[in-house]
Write an enzyme that holds these catalytic residues in place. Structure first.
Site, PDB file in Angstrom:
ATOM      1  N   HIS A 152      -3.175  10.261  -3.297  1.00  0.00           N
ATOM      2  CA  HIS A 152      -2.235  10.403  -2.175  1.00  0.00           C
ATOM      3  C   HIS A 152      -0.965  11.152  -2.588  1.00  0.00           C
ATOM      4  O   HIS A 152       0.066  11.020  -1.932  1.00  0.00           O
ATOM      5  CB  HIS A 152      -1.865   9.031  -1.605  1.00  0.00           C
ATOM      6  CG  HIS A 152      -2.994   8.329  -0.926  1.00  0.00           C
ATOM      7  ND1 HIS A 152      -3.772   8.928   0.047  1.00  0.00           N
ATOM      8  CD2 HIS A 152      -3.496   7.071  -1.086  1.00  0.00           C
ATOM      9  CE1 HIS A 152      -4.690   8.072   0.466  1.00  0.00           C
ATOM     10  NE2 HIS A 152      -4.561   6.946  -0.215  1.00  0.00           N
ATOM     11  N   HIS A 181      -6.395  -1.131  -7.078  1.00  0.00           N
ATOM     12  CA  HIS A 181      -5.443  -2.177  -6.694  1.00  0.00           C
ATOM     13  C   HIS A 181      -5.906  -3.578  -7.079  1.00  0.00           C
ATOM     14  O   HIS A 181      -5.363  -4.569  -6.583  1.00  0.00           O
ATOM     15  CB  HIS A 181      -5.144  -2.140  -5.184  1.00  0.00           C
ATOM     16  CG  HIS A 181      -4.469  -0.897  -4.727  1.00  0.00           C
ATOM     17  ND1 HIS A 181      -3.852  -0.775  -3.484  1.00  0.00           N
ATOM     18  CD2 HIS A 181      -4.306   0.308  -5.320  1.00  0.00           C
ATOM     19  CE1 HIS A 181      -3.345   0.436  -3.351  1.00  0.00           C
ATOM     20  NE2 HIS A 181      -3.614   1.116  -4.455  1.00  0.00           N
TER      21      HIS A 181
END
Length: 256
Positions: free
Chosen positions: A68, A177
């Site tokens: 990102h 994550h």
């Protein structure tokens, strides 16, 4: 020397948790250098200049990125900041740097960032070849090489670790994550962990609102993700490095 790697900062909640925790942890564990992945800081998608400044003021020495990287257009106004590192396997013509070298305690620390290709929609140059080329270029001028491999597939991360064993100080994974329990020092001395986790909302789906995630998975209909709310979590990994050999002697997971 002690180097701390902090898992993906997710949203404003993650930035605030970093501001709350990082300096205290640096003091408690005698951290000399802190690497923070910031590619989800702007509410899950990219990083803003304010996010970047807030992460640095919280105590980060450099900020790595990932898939990102370009999520917020304003990054083009500060992508060349020396403390910001984007994936190295973008084409050489792309702005920004895929690695940088920092001075700390009479040591030179190189930090490299690269993006995996397995199960990630962005097809970049081969990270194995790109990172090996960087290492060959810089190894004679640095003491420590830390590598944030932002990748989805466990197999790709582990393969990279074996590929670079003995060539770098440590490789740590980001992107999923979810912190893994496989921290280890490989045969030739390189430290490795598949993923260091995230810093952001605890009661969500990898930081995203659980109701939106459930709708996507149960109905297969599109649903816009948004950052979860509530309590925050802080995931990080400390690499204790021998000052004489420049090799990791211990890996410690520090979580709150």
């Amino acid at each position: 020397m002690n180097i701390l790697a902090v898992g993906d900062i997710v949203g404003t909640i993650g930035v605030k948790e970093l501001q709350k925790r990082l300096q205290k942890i640096k003091n408690e564990y005698n951290v000399d250098f802190a690497i923070v992945n910031g590619e989800n800081a702007a509410e899950g998608m990219g990083i803003t200049l304010k996010n970047f400044k807030d992460i640095l003021s919280a105590g980060a020495d450099c900020v790595t990125m990932g898939n990102h990287t370009w999520g917020k257009k304003e990054i083009f106004s500060f992508i060349d900041e020396p403390k910001l590192i984007r994936p190295a396997n973008y084409p050489k013509s792309v702005c920004g740097k895929g690695y940088n070298i920092y001075k700390c305690k009479d040591k030179k620390i190189a930090v490299i960032n690269a993006l995996g290709r397995a199960e990630i929609s962005i097809m970049l140059d081969n990270p194995f070849e790109v990172v090996r080329e960087i290492i060959q270029k810089i190894k004679s001028e640095v003491d420590v090489i830390m590598f944030d491999f932002h990748a989805e597939a466990t197999a790709e991360k582990k393969a990279m670790a074996y590929y670079l064993d003995g060539e770098i100080t440590a490789i740590f994974g980001t992107h999923t994550h979810t912190q893994t329990a496989d921290e280890q020092i490989l045969e030739k001395g390189t430290a490795f962990i598949t993923d260091i986790g995230m810093t952001g909302p605890k009661n969500g789906v990898i930081g995203m609102d659980k109701d939106a995630a459930l709708k996507r998975f149960t109905t297969s209909l599109p649903e816009r993700y948004k950052i979860a709310t509530g309590e925050a979590m802080f995931n990080s990994v400390l690499f204790e490095i021998d000052d004489n050999t420049n090799k990791v002697t211990k890996i410690v997971k520090i979580n709150h």
